[in-house]
Design a protein around this motif. Structure first.
Motif, PDB file in Angstrom:
ATOM      1  N   ALA A 172     -13.450   1.909  -3.134  1.00 39.12           N
ATOM      2  CA  ALA A 172     -13.792   0.803  -4.046  1.00 39.12           C
ATOM      3  C   ALA A 172     -12.532   0.211  -4.665  1.00 39.12           C
ATOM      4  N   ASP A 173     -11.558   1.059  -5.015  1.00 37.89           N
ATOM      5  CA  ASP A 173     -10.300   0.552  -5.598  1.00 37.89           C
ATOM      6  C   ASP A 173      -9.584  -0.384  -4.624  1.00 37.89           C
ATOM      7  N   ALA A 174      -9.584  -0.025  -3.338  1.00 38.05           N
ATOM      8  CA  ALA A 174      -8.919  -0.869  -2.332  1.00 38.05           C
ATOM      9  C   ALA A 174      -9.661  -2.202  -2.194  1.00 38.05           C
ATOM     10  N   ILE A 175     -10.990  -2.147  -2.209  1.00 34.69           N
ATOM     11  CA  ILE A 175     -11.796  -3.381  -2.111  1.00 34.69           C
ATOM     12  C   ILE A 175     -11.501  -4.284  -3.305  1.00 34.69           C
ATOM     13  N   ILE A 176     -11.443  -3.683  -4.480  1.00 34.17           N
ATOM     14  CA  ILE A 176     -11.254  -4.486  -5.693  1.00 34.17           C
ATOM     15  C   ILE A 176      -9.852  -5.085  -5.745  1.00 34.17           C
ATOM     16  N   TYR A 177      -8.877  -4.341  -5.257  1.00 33.64           N
ATOM     17  CA  TYR A 177      -7.522  -4.912  -5.180  1.00 33.64           C
ATOM     18  C   TYR A 177      -7.537  -6.186  -4.340  1.00 33.64           C
ATOM     19  N   LEU A 178      -8.129  -6.102  -3.143  1.00 29.79           N
ATOM     20  CA  LEU A 178      -8.129  -7.264  -2.239  1.00 29.79           C
ATOM     21  C   LEU A 178      -8.964  -8.412  -2.794  1.00 29.79           C
ATOM     22  N   ALA A 179     -10.040  -8.073  -3.487  1.00 25.80           N
ATOM     23  CA  ALA A 179     -10.944  -9.114  -4.003  1.00 25.80           C
ATOM     24  C   ALA A 179     -10.297  -9.963  -5.093  1.00 25.80           C
ATOM     25  N   GLY A 180      -9.420  -9.355  -5.874  1.00 18.36           N
ATOM     26  CA  GLY A 180      -8.965 -10.011  -7.102  1.00 18.36           C
ATOM     27  C   GLY A 180      -7.605 -10.683  -6.996  1.00 18.36           C
ATOM     28  N   SER A 181      -7.165 -11.241  -8.127  1.00 20.51           N
ATOM     29  CA  SER A 181      -5.950 -12.050  -8.150  1.00 20.51           C
ATOM     30  C   SER A 181      -4.677 -11.230  -7.938  1.00 20.51           C
ATOM     31  N   SER A 182      -4.746  -9.891  -8.061  1.00 20.28           N
ATOM     32  CA  SER A 182      -3.568  -9.072  -7.759  1.00 20.28           C
ATOM     33  C   SER A 182      -3.144  -9.241  -6.305  1.00 20.28           C
ATOM     34  N   ALA A 183      -4.104  -9.628  -5.452  1.00 22.46           N
ATOM     35  CA  ALA A 183      -3.816  -9.804  -4.018  1.00 22.46           C
ATOM     36  C   ALA A 183      -3.751 -11.294  -3.669  1.00 22.46           C
ATOM     37  N   SER A 184      -3.233 -12.115  -4.594  1.00 18.50           N
ATOM     38  CA  SER A 184      -3.320 -13.572  -4.428  1.00 18.50           C
ATOM     39  C   SER A 184      -2.562 -14.110  -3.210  1.00 18.50           C
ATOM     40  N   PHE A 185      -1.590 -13.349  -2.675  1.00 16.03           N
ATOM     41  CA  PHE A 185      -0.865 -13.823  -1.475  1.00 16.03           C
ATOM     42  C   PHE A 185      -1.233 -12.995  -0.243  1.00 16.03           C
ATOM     43  N   VAL A 186      -2.361 -12.294  -0.323  1.00 15.22           N
ATOM     44  CA  VAL A 186      -2.784 -11.438   0.785  1.00 15.22           C
ATOM     45  C   VAL A 186      -4.028 -12.051   1.428  1.00 15.22           C
ATOM     46  N   THR A 187      -3.902 -12.394   2.713  1.00 16.26           N
ATOM     47  CA  THR A 187      -5.097 -12.837   3.434  1.00 16.26           C
ATOM     48  C   THR A 187      -4.978 -12.504   4.920  1.00 16.26           C
ATOM     49  N   GLY A 188      -6.116 -12.250   5.555  1.00 13.99           N
ATOM     50  CA  GLY A 188      -6.129 -11.861   6.966  1.00 13.99           C
ATOM     51  C   GLY A 188      -5.657 -10.439   7.191  1.00 13.99           C
ATOM     52  N   HIS A 189      -5.718  -9.638   6.144  1.00 15.49           N
ATOM     53  CA  HIS A 189      -5.130  -8.290   6.176  1.00 15.49           C
ATOM     54  C   HIS A 189      -6.221  -7.217   6.218  1.00 15.49           C
ATOM     55  N   ILE A 190      -5.936  -6.122   6.937  1.00 11.82           N
ATOM     56  CA  ILE A 190      -6.783  -4.933   6.801  1.00 11.82           C
ATOM     57  C   ILE A 190      -5.974  -3.866   6.088  1.00 11.82           C
ATOM     58  N   LEU A 191      -6.436  -3.495   4.926  1.00  8.25           N
ATOM     59  CA  LEU A 191      -5.768  -2.463   4.119  1.00  8.25           C
ATOM     60  C   LEU A 191      -6.346  -1.115   4.531  1.00  8.25           C
ATOM     61  N   MET A 192      -5.542  -0.321   5.225  1.00 10.86           N
ATOM     62  CA  MET A 192      -6.032   0.969   5.713  1.00 10.86           C
ATOM     63  C   MET A 192      -6.043   1.975   4.564  1.00 10.86           C
ATOM     64  N   ALA A 193      -7.243   2.287   4.099  1.00  9.60           N
ATOM     65  CA  ALA A 193      -7.414   3.332   3.081  1.00  9.60           C
ATOM     66  C   ALA A 193      -8.003   4.516   3.824  1.00  9.60           C
ATOM     67  N   ASP A 194      -7.152   5.177   4.605  1.00  9.33           N
ATOM     68  CA  ASP A 194      -7.640   6.138   5.598  1.00  9.33           C
ATOM     69  C   ASP A 194      -6.888   7.465   5.575  1.00  9.33           C
ATOM     70  N   GLY A 195      -6.239   7.764   4.469  1.00  8.46           N
ATOM     71  CA  GLY A 195      -5.552   9.056   4.364  1.00  8.46           C
ATOM     72  C   GLY A 195      -4.510   9.266   5.443  1.00  8.46           C
ATOM     73  N   GLY A 196      -4.020   8.173   6.028  1.00  7.38           N
ATOM     74  CA  GLY A 196      -2.985   8.268   7.053  1.00  7.38           C
ATOM     75  C   GLY A 196      -3.523   8.381   8.474  1.00  7.38           C
ATOM     76  N   TYR A 197      -4.846   8.312   8.642  1.00  6.71           N
ATOM     77  CA  TYR A 197      -5.461   8.525   9.965  1.00  6.71           C
ATOM     78  C   TYR A 197      -4.810   7.662  11.037  1.00  6.71           C
ATOM     79  N   SER A 198      -4.678   6.358  10.742  1.00  8.43           N
ATOM     80  CA  SER A 198      -4.204   5.422  11.779  1.00  8.43           C
ATOM     81  C   SER A 198      -2.684   5.393  11.880  1.00  8.43           C
ATOM     82  N   ALA A 199      -1.998   6.208  11.053  1.00  4.91           N
ATOM     83  CA  ALA A 199      -0.532   6.225  11.098  1.00  4.91           C
ATOM     84  C   ALA A 199      -0.007   7.169  12.181  1.00  4.91           C
ATOM     85  N   ARG A 200      -0.869   8.057  12.655  1.00  6.74           N
ATOM     86  CA  ARG A 200      -0.411   9.041  13.656  1.00  6.74           C
ATOM     87  C   ARG A 200      -0.056   8.353  14.977  1.00  6.74           C
TER      88      ARG A 200
END
Ligand SMILES: NC(=O)c1ccc[n+]([C@@H]2O[C@H](COP(=O)([O-])OP(=O)(O)OC[C@H]3O[C@@H](n4cnc5c(N)ncnc54)[C@H](O)[C@@H]3O)[C@@H](O)[C@H]2O)c1
Length: 251
Positions: free
Chosen positions: A223-251
């Motif tokens: 929920a914290d990641a969703i809210i970051y992207l939803a709000g003005s803190s992410a005002s220059f972020v678009t077309g992005h997938i924020l991986m909140a995955d505990g590093g899963y996709s970093a391997r």
């Protein structure tokens, strides 16, 4: 800096579920006015959280008439919708050769088609006001192939591509579109998945060890990641997938 959602009107789907409910609670803390929707009628209980600041609609987001009903309710109660959190979804865990046509359609509809329907209904008033934010709950299944997740990987991959496509189309209109790529989350979704395994305990251990952080997420972390992207803190972020995955996709 954390975003202010004061007076912002937000539609949240999948609001009766683990992640959706957390999104609703956090947005209420930040001052938003919320239309919470879910196919489960228990979504109505959310209205008690903050009478006057939240309305709830039991609806199936795979149906355009239900989607119309959701947005009409939001607009009647609070005015034009500023933010869409498209979070409803579900999984059927099967490989292609085991998946029926009905199972394929139901997973694609709930995770991909519903996003199209919800965004299509949200966009016209955002375009008119040259402002808006859309966040979709994606998955590690949006970006990697996972065993026995044929329809789900296809659907969450489609969802991510629609995020990117809409980000490009609507950036000139002042509308941002993003996704969260969630790892495994401690919600009923995961419990149902584990219950379907021959050995749920072994499944739990395997899931946890697949995430470099050695655990799964709590719903509030997604929920914290969703809210970051939803709000003005992410005002220059678009077309992005924020991986909140505990590093899963970093391997
Ligand atoms: N739990 C996980 O491990 C996990 C991992 C990655 C991504 N996700 C995604 O996170 C999102 C939230 O899931 P969750 O973990 O909170 O699961 P959840 O099952 O607790 O919540 C999902 C909610 O979506 C609702 N829903 C499903 N189909 C619907 C429809 N057609 N119309 C309206 N509502 C519908 C369900 O009733 C449920 O309340 C989903 O999109 C899911 O695919 C979950």
């Amino acid at each position: 800096m954390s975003s202010s959602f004061a007076e912002q009107v937000v539609v949240v789907s999948g609001a009766a579920g683990g992640v959706g409910r957390e999104v609703v609670m956090k947005l209420l803390e930040h001052g938003a006015r919320i239309c919470a929707t879910d196919i489960t009628s228990s979504v109505q209980d959310l209205e008690n959280l903050a009478p006057g600041r939240i309305v709830a609609v039991a609806a199936d987001v795979t149906r355009s008439d239900d989607v119309e009903r959701i947005f009409n309710r939001a607009e009647d109660a609070f005015g034009p919708v500023d933010i869409l959190v498209n979070n409803a979804g579900f999984i059927i865990s099967k490989s292609v050769h085991d998946t029926s046509e009905e199972e394929w359609d139901s997973v694609m509809n709930a995770n991909a088609k519903a996003f199209f329907l919800m965004a299509r209904r949200a966009l016209p008033s955002m375009i008119e006001r040259q402002s808006g934010s859309i966040v979709a709950t994606g998955s590690i299944s949006s970006v990697v192939g996972l065993p026995e997740q044929a329809a789900y990987c296809a659907a969450k991959g489609a969802l991510l591509q629609l995020v990117r496509q809409m980000a490009v189309d609507y950036a000139p209109k002042g509308i941002r579109v993003n996704a969260v790529g969630a790892g495994s989350i401690n919600t009923p979704f995961l419990t149902r998945y584990l219950d379907g395994l021959e050995n749920p305990k072994a499944g739990e251990a395997a899931i946890k060890s697949a995430h470099p952080l050695g655990r799964w997420a709590e719903p509030s972390e997604i929920a914290d990641a969703i809210i970051y992207l939803a709000g003005s803190s992410a005002s220059f972020v678009t077309g992005h997938i924020l991986m909140a995955d505990g590093g899963y996709s970093a391997r």
